[in-house]
Design a protein around this motif. Structure first.
Motif, short mmCIF file in Angstrom:
data_model
loop_
_atom_site.label_atom_id
_atom_site.label_comp_id
_atom_site.label_asym_id
_atom_site.label_seq_id
_atom_site.Cartn_x
_atom_site.Cartn_y
_atom_site.Cartn_z
N THR A 63 52.78 44.69 55.45
CA THR A 63 53.07 43.29 55.72
C THR A 63 51.84 42.47 55.36
OG1 THR A 63 54.45 43.98 57.55
CG2 THR A 63 53.84 41.66 57.47
N ILE A 64 52.07 41.45 54.54
CA ILE A 64 50.97 40.59 54.14
C ILE A 64 51.27 39.18 54.63
CG2 ILE A 64 49.67 39.65 52.20
CD1 ILE A 64 49.29 42.38 51.57
N GLN A 65 50.34 38.64 55.37
CA GLN A 65 50.58 37.36 56.01
C GLN A 65 49.48 36.39 55.62
OE1 GLN A 65 50.68 37.83 60.21
NE2 GLN A 65 51.98 36.04 60.52
N ASP A 66 49.85 35.19 55.23
CA ASP A 66 48.81 34.18 54.98
C ASP A 66 49.17 32.88 55.66
OD1 ASP A 66 50.22 32.28 53.24
OD2 ASP A 66 50.21 33.87 51.74
N GLY A 122 47.59 31.74 49.16
CA GLY A 122 47.58 31.54 50.61
C GLY A 122 46.18 31.30 51.14
N GLY A 123 45.17 31.32 50.26
CA GLY A 123 43.80 31.13 50.71
C GLY A 123 43.31 32.26 51.58
N GLY A 124 43.84 33.43 51.37
CA GLY A 124 43.43 34.60 52.15
C GLY A 124 44.45 34.91 53.22
N GLY A 125 44.37 36.12 53.76
CA GLY A 125 45.36 36.50 54.76
C GLY A 125 45.05 37.83 55.38
N MET A 126 46.10 38.44 55.90
CA MET A 126 45.92 39.66 56.66
C MET A 126 46.95 40.69 56.18
SD MET A 126 44.10 40.91 59.00
CE MET A 126 43.44 39.96 60.34
N ALA A 127 46.49 41.92 55.96
CA ALA A 127 47.41 42.99 55.56
C ALA A 127 47.56 43.98 56.70
CB ALA A 127 46.88 43.70 54.32
N THR A 128 48.79 44.34 57.01
CA THR A 128 49.05 45.37 58.02
C THR A 128 49.78 46.53 57.34
OG1 THR A 128 49.35 43.60 59.60
CG2 THR A 128 50.02 45.79 60.31
N ILE A 129 49.18 47.70 57.46
CA ILE A 129 49.75 48.87 56.79
C ILE A 129 50.17 49.84 57.88
CG2 ILE A 129 49.30 50.74 55.17
CD1 ILE A 129 46.84 48.89 54.30
N GLU A 130 51.43 50.25 57.88
CA GLU A 130 51.85 51.20 58.91
C GLU A 130 52.86 52.22 58.42
OE1 GLU A 130 53.55 48.88 62.14
OE2 GLU A 130 53.90 47.33 60.65
N THR A 134 50.81 49.29 43.59
CA THR A 134 50.89 48.16 42.68
C THR A 134 51.54 46.96 43.39
OG1 THR A 134 51.11 49.72 40.87
CG2 THR A 134 51.62 47.44 40.38
N ALA A 135 52.60 47.23 44.14
CA ALA A 135 53.25 46.15 44.90
C ALA A 135 52.25 45.54 45.88
CB ALA A 135 54.47 46.69 45.64
N ALA A 136 51.48 46.41 46.55
CA ALA A 136 50.48 45.93 47.51
C ALA A 136 49.46 45.03 46.82
CB ALA A 136 49.77 47.13 48.16
N SER A 137 49.07 45.44 45.64
CA SER A 137 48.09 44.67 44.88
C SER A 137 48.61 43.28 44.55
CB SER A 137 47.75 45.44 43.60
OG SER A 137 46.73 44.79 42.89
N GLU A 138 49.87 43.22 44.12
CA GLU A 138 50.48 41.92 43.78
C GLU A 138 50.50 41.00 45.00
OE1 GLU A 138 51.22 41.06 40.82
OE2 GLU A 138 51.17 43.00 39.81
N LEU A 139 50.95 41.56 46.12
CA LEU A 139 51.11 40.73 47.32
C LEU A 139 49.76 40.30 47.87
CD1 LEU A 139 54.01 42.63 49.11
CD2 LEU A 139 54.13 40.58 47.69
N ALA A 140 48.79 41.23 47.86
CA ALA A 140 47.48 40.89 48.39
C ALA A 140 46.84 39.79 47.54
CB ALA A 140 46.59 42.13 48.43
N ARG A 141 47.02 39.89 46.23
CA ARG A 141 46.45 38.87 45.36
C ARG A 141 47.13 37.52 45.60
NH1 ARG A 141 47.33 40.95 40.92
NH2 ARG A 141 45.30 41.90 40.58
N ASN A 142 48.45 37.55 45.73
CA ASN A 142 49.18 36.31 46.04
C ASN A 142 48.61 35.63 47.27
OD1 ASN A 142 50.90 36.36 43.93
ND2 ASN A 142 52.71 37.00 45.09
#
Lengths: 129, 134, 290
Positions: free
Chosen positions: B77-80, B56-64, B43-51
């Motif tokens: 880590t979600i970066q835009d 942010g006009g899109g971005g990059m997710a790194t899952i580790e 759920t947290a991932a969903s919130e951040l990815a949507r943000n």
């Protein structure tokens, strides 16, 4: 494009979400449902989310919005089958969906709607007398 | 050392948000997170990815997978490259929103994770990093 | 690392073990009988002898292949596996870490004796070197057992904690569709979370739409716990079940107000019996004399 089916059961509408909802799909469901309520003069809507693995703030808001929109259309919406893990997470997230009616499963939702609508019909006839 | 546990996904459409959720779910369940912990993290991932997608006009997710002593966890880590956040404190408050959302995204994601970090400045994009331990 | 650069070719250790395997084993067993504490009360001699002889055999093979450095060499894997297994079972049988490590350390004396004999009196430097290497090796292996021992204990403790948590949160079915959760003892954050989870799971499993959380047996409540309770009630409502909290002691009522925790529209009742009566009423059922 995929749409979530809306079934008609007696005077109610039944929606069962069995897929991972993306935002576009959620918005489409909201549109379809409000249209269907009007077309079928539905008095109640049951939204079964037992198949949903998460409800985040967007989907949570959609559920709340659908409830409000239904109410404006004189239709009562009830959300059924939320999984424990989803409920705990939603509360932690800060959403309590206080305006949304809930029930454990479809059966109970139907029973509730019937009783609720019967009660309302009674009230209405009392007023008329 | 754990380079094989490292996954990058781009977020540029709405279905991408779903892919991020699924990837986080997969890793969390492989590591042995309970269903509730998985759900919180996803759920947290969903919130951040949507943000990242909306603001942010899109971005990059790194899952580790993260290993610290005897602890195992999942780090996302979600970066835009969006406009960035001017006032992070304020953005973390519930109900604060510059868009059409409920304003629960950032604060909610923080509550759903064990560690939370935001780096952002106006014009320089936003990077949010969350970790949840097993 | 402090090991001397001497390589295994110069060391007599492999040869000494190879040649005197049986004698070392015998002296080792008698050392263990003296040093091993309760070892022989709890383990049969035949079993101990078998463990010791497997250990020696694997040690001999490992030294032959990789010298006396057990770090990072695959040759020692089998030996380490044996020791892991041994410490794990010792830990479960209730031995102390000392007793467990002594198994390895007590090999020193028999081994040193053989080394001394092999070197004779004239080559003290070489003897000291060999003894030093043997000590290093056995120390490391001995410490290894302690580590595994502690990890095993840790795992046992964690499992017991989990068991205890589950034991202390019995969710019972009071009536068709009515659950009760009598909470007894102090609620900390973690326990409240377990309580919350098992209650919600039981709600789904039994299809109950009313749950009574009875906190008569809870001596105190702090802000965090009160909030957890509220979250439980909210989560249950999201799933379609209603919670009634019963048995709030006067002190707890005071604390809740002083802490400023909003109980909001949570239904509260004085006793579990009152809560049950209310639950029946909500279900449009009643109990009557016959």
């Amino acid at each position: 494009m995929y749409r979530i089916p809306i079934l008609r059961v007696e005077e109610f509408l039944l929606v069962s979400i069995q897929t991972d909802l993306d935002d576009a799909l959620a918005v489409k469901l909201q549109d379809d449902l409000t249209t269907a309520i009007a077309t079928h003069h539905a008095r109640g809507v049951i939204i079964d989310i037992s198949g949903l693995e998460i409800v985040d703030s967007f989907i949570g808001r959609m559920l709340a919005d659908i409830s409000t929109m239904a109410r404006i259309q004189d239709c009562h919406a009830i959300v059924v089958g939320m999984q424990p893990a989803v409920a705990i997470t939603l509360v932690e997230l800060g959403l309590s969906l206080s305006g949304v009616q809930t029930a454990l499963h479809i059966d109970q939702g139907m029973r509730f709607l019937r009783r609720f609508l019967a009660g309302r019909d009674e009230e209405a006839s009392d007023e008329r007398e | 050392m754990s380079g094989n546990e490292h996954l990058q996904l781009s977020i540029s459409t709405e279905p991408d948000v779903v892919y991020v959720r699924q990837a986080v779910r997969k890793l969390a369940s492989e590591i042995g997170f309970s269903l509730i912990d998985q759900t919180k993290l996803v759920t947290a991932a969903s919130e951040l990815a949507r943000n990242a997608l909306i603001y942010g006009g899109g971005g990059m997710a790194t899952i580790e997978k993260k290993q610290q002593g005897t602890r195992t966890g999942v780090c996302l880590t979600i970066q835009d490259q969006g406009p960035g956040i001017e006032n992070i404190e304020k953005a973390l408050e519930d109900g604060y929103s510059t868009g059409s959302g409920l304003g629960l995204g950032l604060g909610g994601a923080r509550r759903l994770s064990n560690e939370f970090e935001v780096k952002s400045a106006p014009g320089e994009g936003t990077t949010v990093s969350i970790t949840r331990w097993l | 690392m402090t090991t001397s650069p001497q390589n295994s070719a110069d060391s007599r250790l492999p040869l000494v073990i190879e040649k005197n395997l049986d004698r070392i084993l015998d002296t080792w067993i008698s050392e263990l009988q003296v040093d091993g504490g309760r070892l022989l009360n709890l383990i049969r001699e035949s079993e101990l002898r078998e463990q010791a002889s497997r250990f020696l055999d694997l040690l001999r093979k490992a030294i032959k292949v990789a010298g006396v450095n057990p770090e990072k060499t695959a040759a020692y894997d089998e030996l380490r596996d044996l020791l892991d297994e041994l410490s794990r079972s010792r830990s479960e049988q209730g031995f102390t870490p000392t007793e467990t490590a002594t198994f390895v350390f007590s090999l020193k004396r028999p081994l040193f004796r053989e080394l001394k004999e092999a070197h004779g009196d004239n080559d003290t430097t070489a003897l000291l070197d060999d003894i030093w290497q043997a000590t290093m090796l056995l120390d490391r292996l001995g410490l290894n057992t302690t580590e595994v021992f502690i990890n095993t204990r840790e795992a046992i403790i964690q499992r017991q904690q989990q068991d205890l948590l589950e034991l202390s949160t019995p969710v019972v079915s009071l009536w068709n569709g009515i659950l009760a959760l009598p909470v007894i003892g102090t609620l900390d954050s973690e326990r409240t979370q377990t309580v919350m989870e098992s209650l919600l799971q039981k709600i789904v499993a039994t299809g109950s739409d009313i749950a009574i959380i009875d906190i008569t047996g809870v001596p105190a409540v702090d802000t965090l716990v009160a909030q957890h309770l509220l979250k439980t009630v909210t989560a249950a409502r999201l799933m379609g079940a209603e919670c009634i909290i019963s048995g709030i002691r006067p002190q707890i009522a005071q604390t809740i107000v002083h802490l400023g925790v909003e109980l909001g529209n949570v239904t509260t009742k004085g006793t579990l019996a009152d809560a049950f009566a209310l639950a029946l009423k909500k279900k449009r059922q009643k109990v009557q004399d016959i």
